[in-house]
Design an enzyme around this catalytic site. Sequence first.
Site, PDB file in Angstrom:
ATOM      1  N   LEU A 422       0.642  -1.394  -0.419  1.00 29.68           N
ATOM      2  CA  LEU A 422       0.069  -0.003   0.275  1.00 29.68           C
ATOM      3  C   LEU A 422       0.343   1.312  -0.254  1.00 29.68           C
ATOM      4  O   LEU A 422       0.326   2.537  -0.036  1.00 29.68           O
ATOM      5  CB  LEU A 422      -0.701   0.266   1.247  1.00 29.68           C
ATOM      6  CG  LEU A 422      -2.136  -1.666   1.443  1.00 29.68           C
ATOM      7  CD1 LEU A 422      -2.724  -0.480   3.253  1.00 29.68           C
ATOM      8  CD2 LEU A 422      -2.998  -1.243   0.587  1.00 29.68           C
ATOM      9  N   GLY A 425       7.344   4.399   4.128  1.00 20.98           N
ATOM     10  CA  GLY A 425       8.341   4.820   4.252  1.00 20.98           C
ATOM     11  C   GLY A 425       9.731   5.260   5.109  1.00 20.98           C
ATOM     12  O   GLY A 425       9.829   4.268   4.400  1.00 20.98           O
ATOM     13  N   GLY A 426      10.042   5.993   5.914  1.00 21.46           N
ATOM     14  CA  GLY A 426      10.735   5.663   6.254  1.00 21.46           C
ATOM     15  C   GLY A 426      10.970   4.264   7.218  1.00 21.46           C
ATOM     16  O   GLY A 426      12.539   4.112   7.079  1.00 21.46           O
ATOM     17  N   GLN A 427      10.497   4.217   8.036  1.00 27.53           N
ATOM     18  CA  GLN A 427       9.836   2.842   9.405  1.00 27.53           C
ATOM     19  C   GLN A 427       9.447   2.071   8.404  1.00 27.53           C
ATOM     20  O   GLN A 427       9.823   0.882   9.308  1.00 27.53           O
ATOM     21  CB  GLN A 427       8.832   3.658  10.400  1.00 27.53           C
ATOM     22  CG  GLN A 427       9.251   5.363  10.741  1.00 27.53           C
ATOM     23  CD  GLN A 427       7.978   4.942  12.080  1.00 27.53           C
ATOM     24  OE1 GLN A 427       7.397   4.608  12.489  1.00 27.53           O
ATOM     25  NE2 GLN A 427       8.216   6.816  11.779  1.00 27.53           N
ATOM     26  N   GLY A 428       8.858   1.243   7.813  1.00 24.90           N
ATOM     27  CA  GLY A 428       8.522   0.373   6.956  1.00 24.90           C
ATOM     28  C   GLY A 428       8.158   0.665   6.202  1.00 24.90           C
ATOM     29  O   GLY A 428       7.574   1.370   5.062  1.00 24.90           O
ATOM     30  N   VAL A 430       3.852  -0.881   4.282  1.00 26.74           N
ATOM     31  CA  VAL A 430       2.570  -1.389   4.521  1.00 26.74           C
ATOM     32  C   VAL A 430       2.132  -1.351   3.438  1.00 26.74           C
ATOM     33  O   VAL A 430       2.457  -1.860   2.379  1.00 26.74           O
ATOM     34  CB  VAL A 430       2.005   0.076   4.781  1.00 26.74           C
ATOM     35  CG1 VAL A 430       0.501  -0.410   5.688  1.00 26.74           C
ATOM     36  CG2 VAL A 430       2.164   0.819   6.328  1.00 26.74           C
ATOM     37  N   LYS A 444       1.663  -3.187   9.261  1.00 23.08           N
ATOM     38  CA  LYS A 444       3.230  -3.060   8.911  1.00 23.08           C
ATOM     39  C   LYS A 444       4.712  -3.890   8.924  1.00 23.08           C
ATOM     40  O   LYS A 444       4.520  -3.717  10.641  1.00 23.08           O
ATOM     41  CB  LYS A 444       3.133  -1.444   9.442  1.00 23.08           C
ATOM     42  CG  LYS A 444       4.351   0.056   9.652  1.00 23.08           C
ATOM     43  CD  LYS A 444       4.059   0.522  10.722  1.00 23.08           C
ATOM     44  CE  LYS A 444       5.787   1.892  10.220  1.00 23.08           C
ATOM     45  NZ  LYS A 444       5.213   2.687  11.339  1.00 23.08           N
ATOM     46  N   ASP A 541       3.435  13.979  15.252  1.00 25.96           N
ATOM     47  CA  ASP A 541       3.742  13.877  13.717  1.00 25.96           C
ATOM     48  C   ASP A 541       2.373  14.068  12.758  1.00 25.96           C
ATOM     49  O   ASP A 541       1.867  13.188  11.693  1.00 25.96           O
ATOM     50  CB  ASP A 541       4.517  12.302  13.123  1.00 25.96           C
ATOM     51  CG  ASP A 541       5.097  12.559  11.049  1.00 25.96           C
ATOM     52  OD1 ASP A 541       5.048  14.154  11.186  1.00 25.96           O
ATOM     53  OD2 ASP A 541       4.999  11.860  11.226  1.00 25.96           O
TER      54      ASP A 541
END
Length: 748
Positions: A422, A425-428, A430, A444, A541
């Site tokens: 989907l 991003g910087g964290q993972g 999805v 995620k 955020d």
Amino acid sequence: MKTETHNRQCIPLAISVLSLFINGVSSARQPPDRCNRVCGEISIPFPFGIGGKDCYLNPWYEVVCNSTNSVPFLSRINRELVNISLNGVVHIKAPVTSSGCSTGTSQPLTPPPLNVAGQGSPYFLTDKNLLVAVGCKFKAVMAGITSQITSCESSCNERNSSSQEGRNKICNGYKCCQTRIPEGQPQVISVDIEIPQGNNTTGEGGCRVAFLTSDKYSSLNVTEPEKFHGHGYAAVELGWFFDTSDSRDTQPISCKNASDTTPYTSDTRCSCSYGYFSGFSYRDCYCNSPGYKGNPFLPGGCVDVDECKLDIGRNQCKDQSCVNLPGWFDCQPKKPEQLKRVIQGVLIGSALLLFAFGIFGLYKFVQKRRKLIRMRKFFRRNGGMLLKQQLARKEGNVEMSRIFSSHELEKATDNFNKNRVLGQGGQGTVYKGMLVDGRIVAVKRSKAVDEDRVEEFINEVVVLAQINHRNIVKLLGCCLETEVPVLVYEFVPNGDLCKRLHDESDDYTMTWEVRLHIAIEIAGALSYLHSAASFPIYHRDIKTTNILLDERNRAKVSDFGTSRSVTIDQTHLTTQVAGTFGYVDPEYFQSSKFTEKSDVYSFGVVLVELLTGEKPSSRVRSEENRGLAAHFVEAVKENRVLDIVDDRIKDECNMDQVMSVANLARRCLNRKGKKRPNMREVSIELEMIRSSHYDSGIHIEDDDEEDDQAMELNFNDTWEVGATAPASMFNNASPTSDAEPLVPLRTW
């Protein structure tokens, strides 16, 4: 002297006789290997042949292969070969007789007669051939040299034909006719077209064709006569045989043990049958079947067939041993030694098969064991035991914070198929998935793990899992059996607010009522996080890409990757700066102290986006007002707020509500956090604005000049931070905002 002279005269005679004998013996040998046996795609078996005289039996069997197009011709009758059968049959091409097809006249164009006559000719016309006529109002006639042999008439008058069913079966006179040729016909044949008086006018009756053929036709597959005329020929079947009156022909063949007094002769491999045709004798030879196959006209041409390798031998012998014999086979009981070898083979094969299965099973067991050990290791490292303890203390919330197995999530996401992604991003990353109960979820998969923050992560997972608010994306649970933790959220299908608000290609225009409703829902969610939850939670955020919309355009706050919970008596968090350009609280950036008012500032930027329809940062605006917050404050200062309101809502919006929301946004963007309202106050004020019980007074209060000058972080400032941060979690496209992210903390 006379005797000596006589002996000298006898020597040449003896040499001649010996030469004839040697020639006679050599003629019984096989044709040389240099003889070509294929022309194009047609096989040319002996007694036919291509090349020298020793390649074929006699000139009647000579085949000429056209070097230009590889087409074979029977040399003596000058006809193109279609195929040769050793069963005494050849097929040749014979021309078609036509009338009125292309010349503009009804006079028949009769080709030369089919001539297979001549001394020693082995060819004759078989009774498999038919005389066929296609067309209207004419008679097809087959004749010999002196007399008519047979004929048929073709008419287009349906009254002269039989029933429709009969016409569909055979050519019986309606548009086509056919008749079988009698046996024993002469070797010179012609096919003519006879047109009745009064029907030979030019063009009368159309195209008519007549021909000999061994092919079968009916009114269903006979089309127009022009087709046969264009084709130009038809296949005719000729029989062929050996003339036994000439020993030179009978000597070379394999089955040569024949005499004129016996009607049938055979040896172990081949047989010959005798007959008479047109006053002379002939014979037809063939390999004795089913024991032999091959060419009976060659020495040793009939070879034995190994029936034990065929179904006939295997089916008849079954459990017995099949023994191949010359010309046949025999089924014999299996010998003890042979049976012993069979049993040994079966046992060895079974043992090898079991060994292979055992090795494979052991390999799968070891792989499964290693995977289980690895999963347990990851589970402990990622705080699985601590999470279990936390869940045990909160029995009522077990369902709200579920621990998923890695197998469940692999099945839900089709092994994390890239087609299920989907967003990233910087964290993972999805993925979209479906649980066994049919629920659609967002999975995620984190990119990194901070082992020093495991306990803090578990506590926050438990806290976030207990959040139950309709405007906050629900954390359903997590999986700790993987190398990095995997979080499972509810799936929100309609994308993020940023895309719906700023995507110009989207035909949907968000009205002012919808924008105000979304702002109220976001404020309510943040107010719940700050004050109504078990522990205050700061999102850290807030931005339009982290506001998701469901199918009813209901807002849901998402992406808690950088969020933190605090105790009730805490007023702030001291952390490394995290967030996104255009949304970060300047006070937080300078002090690294994040308070609930920092979320209020970010929400103020979102309010300005809803008012103006502009992105939080843009290089189109001036250098000092590149950020949307600074641009908005400047417009407030110059009393031109109405100039920056989104043109798409100007005509239909309630201007009192717009100015009231602008006034609230200005207070949320105050540089000093203490002067900003809290989220509960913001939520209540927005509800009042929607109910029209709030009077903005049209005038927007402005802060002092010092506040204006330090309102926003400018892009010209130098920061010792990177430029990578998390993107939106659940929308189907990449984030579209021009906002540039800061580096977040390494989170889950």
